[in-house]
Design a protein around this motif. Structure first.
Motif, PDB file in Angstrom:
ATOM      1  N   ILE A 176       6.881  -1.131  -6.639  1.00  0.00           N
ATOM      2  CA  ILE A 176       7.896  -0.905  -5.609  1.00  0.00           C
ATOM      3  C   ILE A 176       8.674  -2.201  -5.446  1.00  0.00           C
ATOM      4  O   ILE A 176       8.349  -3.215  -6.082  1.00  0.00           O
ATOM      5  CB  ILE A 176       7.285  -0.457  -4.269  1.00  0.00           C
ATOM      6  CG1 ILE A 176       6.393  -1.557  -3.689  1.00  0.00           C
ATOM      7  CG2 ILE A 176       6.490   0.818  -4.435  1.00  0.00           C
ATOM      8  CD1 ILE A 176       5.838  -1.199  -2.343  1.00  0.00           C
ATOM      9  N   THR A 177       9.702  -2.191  -4.641  1.00  0.00           N
ATOM     10  CA  THR A 177      10.524  -3.388  -4.480  1.00  0.00           C
ATOM     11  C   THR A 177      10.231  -4.087  -3.160  1.00  0.00           C
ATOM     12  O   THR A 177       9.899  -3.464  -2.156  1.00  0.00           O
ATOM     13  CB  THR A 177      12.016  -3.029  -4.573  1.00  0.00           C
ATOM     14  OG1 THR A 177      12.288  -1.879  -3.788  1.00  0.00           O
ATOM     15  CG2 THR A 177      12.396  -2.725  -6.006  1.00  0.00           C
ATOM     16  N   ASP A 178      10.367  -5.408  -3.196  1.00  0.00           N
ATOM     17  CA  ASP A 178      10.049  -6.256  -2.054  1.00  0.00           C
ATOM     18  C   ASP A 178      11.214  -7.211  -1.834  1.00  0.00           C
ATOM     19  O   ASP A 178      11.537  -8.028  -2.709  1.00  0.00           O
ATOM     20  CB  ASP A 178       8.756  -7.028  -2.345  1.00  0.00           C
ATOM     21  CG  ASP A 178       8.292  -7.866  -1.165  1.00  0.00           C
ATOM     22  OD1 ASP A 178       9.040  -7.983  -0.178  1.00  0.00           O
ATOM     23  OD2 ASP A 178       7.176  -8.419  -1.235  1.00  0.00           O
ATOM     24  N   GLY A 179      11.863  -7.094  -0.682  1.00  0.00           N
ATOM     25  CA  GLY A 179      12.989  -7.954  -0.358  1.00  0.00           C
ATOM     26  C   GLY A 179      12.604  -9.348   0.081  1.00  0.00           C
ATOM     27  O   GLY A 179      13.472 -10.161   0.378  1.00  0.00           O
ATOM     28  N   GLY A 180      11.296  -9.623   0.167  1.00  0.00           N
ATOM     29  CA  GLY A 180      10.838 -10.967   0.483  1.00  0.00           C
ATOM     30  C   GLY A 180      10.719 -11.270   1.958  1.00  0.00           C
ATOM     31  O   GLY A 180      10.348 -12.379   2.344  1.00  0.00           O
TER      32      GLY A 180
ATOM     33  N   HIS B 123      -5.699  -1.529 -11.053  1.00  0.00           N
ATOM     34  CA  HIS B 123      -5.421  -0.733  -9.856  1.00  0.00           C
ATOM     35  C   HIS B 123      -4.614  -1.497  -8.813  1.00  0.00           C
ATOM     36  O   HIS B 123      -4.250  -0.927  -7.796  1.00  0.00           O
ATOM     37  CB  HIS B 123      -6.731  -0.241  -9.248  1.00  0.00           C
ATOM     38  CG  HIS B 123      -7.505   0.655 -10.157  1.00  0.00           C
ATOM     39  ND1 HIS B 123      -7.041   1.885 -10.563  1.00  0.00           N
ATOM     40  CD2 HIS B 123      -8.699   0.483 -10.766  1.00  0.00           C
ATOM     41  CE1 HIS B 123      -7.925   2.454 -11.373  1.00  0.00           C
ATOM     42  NE2 HIS B 123      -8.935   1.624 -11.510  1.00  0.00           N
ATOM     43  N   ARG B 124      -4.362  -2.775  -9.061  1.00  0.00           N
ATOM     44  CA  ARG B 124      -3.531  -3.531  -8.136  1.00  0.00           C
ATOM     45  C   ARG B 124      -2.074  -3.362  -8.533  1.00  0.00           C
ATOM     46  O   ARG B 124      -1.701  -3.605  -9.664  1.00  0.00           O
ATOM     47  CB  ARG B 124      -3.958  -4.998  -8.119  1.00  0.00           C
ATOM     48  CG  ARG B 124      -5.246  -5.149  -7.323  1.00  0.00           C
ATOM     49  CD  ARG B 124      -5.840  -6.528  -7.356  1.00  0.00           C
ATOM     50  NE  ARG B 124      -7.017  -6.538  -6.502  1.00  0.00           N
ATOM     51  CZ  ARG B 124      -8.194  -6.032  -6.843  1.00  0.00           C
ATOM     52  NH1 ARG B 124      -8.357  -5.505  -8.042  1.00  0.00           N
ATOM     53  NH2 ARG B 124      -9.209  -6.032  -6.005  1.00  0.00           N
ATOM     54  N   LEU B 125      -1.294  -2.943  -7.581  1.00  0.00           N
ATOM     55  CA  LEU B 125       0.064  -2.526  -7.878  1.00  0.00           C
ATOM     56  C   LEU B 125       1.030  -3.706  -7.779  1.00  0.00           C
ATOM     57  O   LEU B 125       0.698  -4.756  -7.241  1.00  0.00           O
ATOM     58  CB  LEU B 125       0.466  -1.404  -6.928  1.00  0.00           C
ATOM     59  CG  LEU B 125      -0.553  -0.250  -6.840  1.00  0.00           C
ATOM     60  CD1 LEU B 125      -0.073   0.820  -5.891  1.00  0.00           C
ATOM     61  CD2 LEU B 125      -0.821   0.324  -8.226  1.00  0.00           C
ATOM     62  N   TYR B 126       2.228  -3.490  -8.277  1.00  0.00           N
ATOM     63  CA  TYR B 126       3.189  -4.574  -8.416  1.00  0.00           C
ATOM     64  C   TYR B 126       4.325  -4.451  -7.408  1.00  0.00           C
ATOM     65  O   TYR B 126       4.799  -3.362  -7.105  1.00  0.00           O
ATOM     66  CB  TYR B 126       3.767  -4.581  -9.840  1.00  0.00           C
ATOM     67  CG  TYR B 126       2.748  -4.960 -10.888  1.00  0.00           C
ATOM     68  CD1 TYR B 126       2.652  -6.263 -11.364  1.00  0.00           C
ATOM     69  CD2 TYR B 126       1.867  -4.012 -11.409  1.00  0.00           C
ATOM     70  CE1 TYR B 126       1.716  -6.622 -12.323  1.00  0.00           C
ATOM     71  CE2 TYR B 126       0.925  -4.351 -12.362  1.00  0.00           C
ATOM     72  CZ  TYR B 126       0.850  -5.658 -12.820  1.00  0.00           C
ATOM     73  OH  TYR B 126      -0.084  -5.998 -13.763  1.00  0.00           O
ATOM     74  N   ARG B 127       4.769  -5.620  -6.950  1.00  0.00           N
ATOM     75  CA  ARG B 127       5.937  -5.723  -6.080  1.00  0.00           C
ATOM     76  C   ARG B 127       7.036  -6.417  -6.870  1.00  0.00           C
ATOM     77  O   ARG B 127       6.925  -7.599  -7.197  1.00  0.00           O
ATOM     78  CB  ARG B 127       5.615  -6.527  -4.820  1.00  0.00           C
ATOM     79  CG  ARG B 127       4.640  -5.855  -3.885  1.00  0.00           C
ATOM     80  CD  ARG B 127       4.365  -6.703  -2.653  1.00  0.00           C
ATOM     81  NE  ARG B 127       3.474  -7.831  -2.922  1.00  0.00           N
ATOM     82  CZ  ARG B 127       3.812  -9.106  -2.800  1.00  0.00           C
ATOM     83  NH1 ARG B 127       5.046  -9.433  -2.443  1.00  0.00           N
ATOM     84  NH2 ARG B 127       2.940 -10.054  -3.049  1.00  0.00           N
ATOM     85  N   LEU B 128       8.082  -5.677  -7.206  1.00  0.00           N
ATOM     86  CA  LEU B 128       9.219  -6.253  -7.913  1.00  0.00           C
ATOM     87  C   LEU B 128      10.116  -6.936  -6.884  1.00  0.00           C
ATOM     88  O   LEU B 128      10.678  -6.279  -6.012  1.00  0.00           O
ATOM     89  CB  LEU B 128       9.978  -5.163  -8.665  1.00  0.00           C
ATOM     90  CG  LEU B 128      11.140  -5.642  -9.535  1.00  0.00           C
ATOM     91  CD1 LEU B 128      10.622  -6.443 -10.724  1.00  0.00           C
ATOM     92  CD2 LEU B 128      11.967  -4.455 -10.027  1.00  0.00           C
ATOM     93  N   MET B 129      10.263  -8.242  -6.998  1.00  0.00           N
ATOM     94  CA  MET B 129      10.977  -9.001  -5.979  1.00  0.00           C
ATOM     95  C   MET B 129      12.484  -8.770  -6.099  1.00  0.00           C
ATOM     96  O   MET B 129      13.064  -8.872  -7.175  1.00  0.00           O
ATOM     97  CB  MET B 129      10.656 -10.491  -6.109  1.00  0.00           C
ATOM     98  CG  MET B 129       9.171 -10.804  -5.965  1.00  0.00           C
ATOM     99  SD  MET B 129       8.440 -10.152  -4.419  1.00  0.00           S
ATOM    100  CE  MET B 129       9.375 -11.059  -3.189  1.00  0.00           C
ATOM    101  N   MET B 130      13.085  -8.436  -4.954  1.00  0.00           N
ATOM    102  CA  MET B 130      14.533  -8.221  -4.871  1.00  0.00           C
ATOM    103  C   MET B 130      15.070  -8.906  -3.626  1.00  0.00           C
ATOM    104  O   MET B 130      15.688  -8.288  -2.765  1.00  0.00           O
ATOM    105  CB  MET B 130      14.863  -6.725  -4.876  1.00  0.00           C
ATOM    106  CG  MET B 130      14.609  -6.049  -6.206  1.00  0.00           C
ATOM    107  SD  MET B 130      15.285  -4.373  -6.298  1.00  0.00           S
ATOM    108  CE  MET B 130      17.045  -4.701  -6.154  1.00  0.00           C
ATOM    109  N   ASP B 131      14.821 -10.191  -3.544  1.00  0.00           N
ATOM    110  CA  ASP B 131      15.293 -11.001  -2.426  1.00  0.00           C
ATOM    111  C   ASP B 131      16.755 -11.360  -2.691  1.00  0.00           C
ATOM    112  O   ASP B 131      17.091 -11.892  -3.747  1.00  0.00           O
ATOM    113  CB  ASP B 131      14.437 -12.265  -2.332  1.00  0.00           C
ATOM    114  CG  ASP B 131      14.644 -13.018  -1.025  1.00  0.00           C
ATOM    115  OD1 ASP B 131      15.726 -12.878  -0.424  1.00  0.00           O
ATOM    116  OD2 ASP B 131      13.729 -13.759  -0.610  1.00  0.00           O
TER     117      ASP B 131
END
Length: 334
Positions: free
Chosen positions: A170-174, A244-252
């Motif tokens: 999923i995406t993470d705006g920081g 099983h640890r999911l990823y945060r796609l950074m979109m700051d």
């Protein structure tokens, strides 16, 4: 009269404390949004650098499907995309010509829920705000089909293939809650199963439109389920395998943050309500808001205490006299 006023003050104070208690207990579910999120943070340049093109040895986990949802609640039945959004959509289809593209309208979204997840059709139809159906259907689409979901105001800078070698991200705006505007997954990932099953128990009306949308189906809800999911996994030291640890796609998007390699952000704000601006203002002045809330609570307690003492036992305290000197049968007007 004195007794009724006293009872009214007590009941009002109890009601206020009860409301605060319920509100705080519910908000504690979302406490994680203010801290570092679980999962593995990856930047878009890191994803691009990890991809070796034709020599890629990792298995492709996410299918080449792009999902977008267009529910035209301003003009029901008109499924023609606004010209600017259509141009943004073309940036993705032109850069990924061998991908399957699915545009889900209000009609096709409901038909999909009815056919594949009929147990959710009634809650889906009963959502108070139309954007909540847009939120919900994206989760079910990723659970069922997999692929990459993008909001219509997000475009593509190029080939999205490097993003397909992760089981789910999923995406993470920081800052603050995680985002649900761009999501990706293999089909039938257990995270989406947990999230979709949580939609009904989280469907609570918070009175404010922005809060209801965010907490019941939007990004604050998604963030809460994300943290729950990771809390159920074994600690990293006991399970070095990150499968099983999911990823945060950074979109700051702040100055100095990592470059956006894959996506763009265009016109949005189609579901903005009057309280969006209120919460944005609160977020920008959080300390001031906290002081106002604490001051209001303190003032309420002080007023309640003063009124209770003023009419305690039917006496009026005379100014300038010691506490033991009271005069009865004199009642001060309110």
């Amino acid at each position: 009269m004195r007794v009724s006023i006293r009872i009214s003050v007590i009941l009002w104070a109890v009601a206020l404390l009860a409301c605060l208690g319920v509100g705080i207990s519910r908000l504690l579910v979302f406490k994680q949004i203010f801290f570092e999120h679980a999962g593995i943070a990856i930047t878009q340049p890191e994803v691009a650098a990890a991809h070796t093109g034709v020599n890629e040895t990792r298995p492709q986990l996410i299918p080449k499907i792009i999902h977008q949802v267009f529910h035209n609640w301003r003009s029901p039945g008109n499924d023609t995309l606004p010209s600017d959004w259509n141009n943004v959509r073309l940036t993705c289809t032109n850069a990924n010509p061998d991908w399957e593209y699915k545009l889900w309208t209000e009609k096709s979204s409901r038909e999909f829920i009815e056919a594949e997840y009929p147990w959710f059709l009634t809650p889906y139809d009963r959502y108070r705000y139309p954007v909540q159906r847009v939120d919900a259907v994206r989760y079910f689409l990723l659970l069922h089909y997999g692929g990459i979901y993008l909001d219509l105001d997000n475009g593509c800078k190029g080939d999205l293939t490097p993003l397909l070698y992760y089981p789910m991200w999923i995406t993470d705006g920081g800052r603050g809650a995680l985002s649900n505007n761009i999501l990706a997954s293999r089909p039938n990932h257990p995270f989406w199963n947990r999230l979709t099953l949580s939609l009904i128990p989280y469907n609570y009306d918070w009175f404010f439109p922005y809060a209801t949308i965010s907490y019941a189906s939007g990004q604050w809800f998604e963030t809460a389920i994300w943290e729950q999911y990771h809390s159920l996994l074994p600690p990293v030291k006991d399970s070095p395998d990150f499968e099983h640890r999911l990823y945060r796609l950074m979109m700051d998007d702040r100055p100095g943050a990592d470059e956006w390699v894959f996506f763009t952000q265009e016109r949005g704000g189609t579901w903005v309500n009057w309280d969006n601006y209120l919460f944005l203002m609160i977020g920008d002045h959080l300390v001031v808001f906290a002081l106002i809330v604490l001051g209001s609570i303190s003032l309420t307690i002080w007023l309640g205490t003063r009124l209770n003492r003023r009419y305690r036992d039917g006496y009026l305290r005379l100014k300038g006299l010691p506490n033991q000197h009271m005069i009865s049968s004199i009642h001060a007007p309110l």
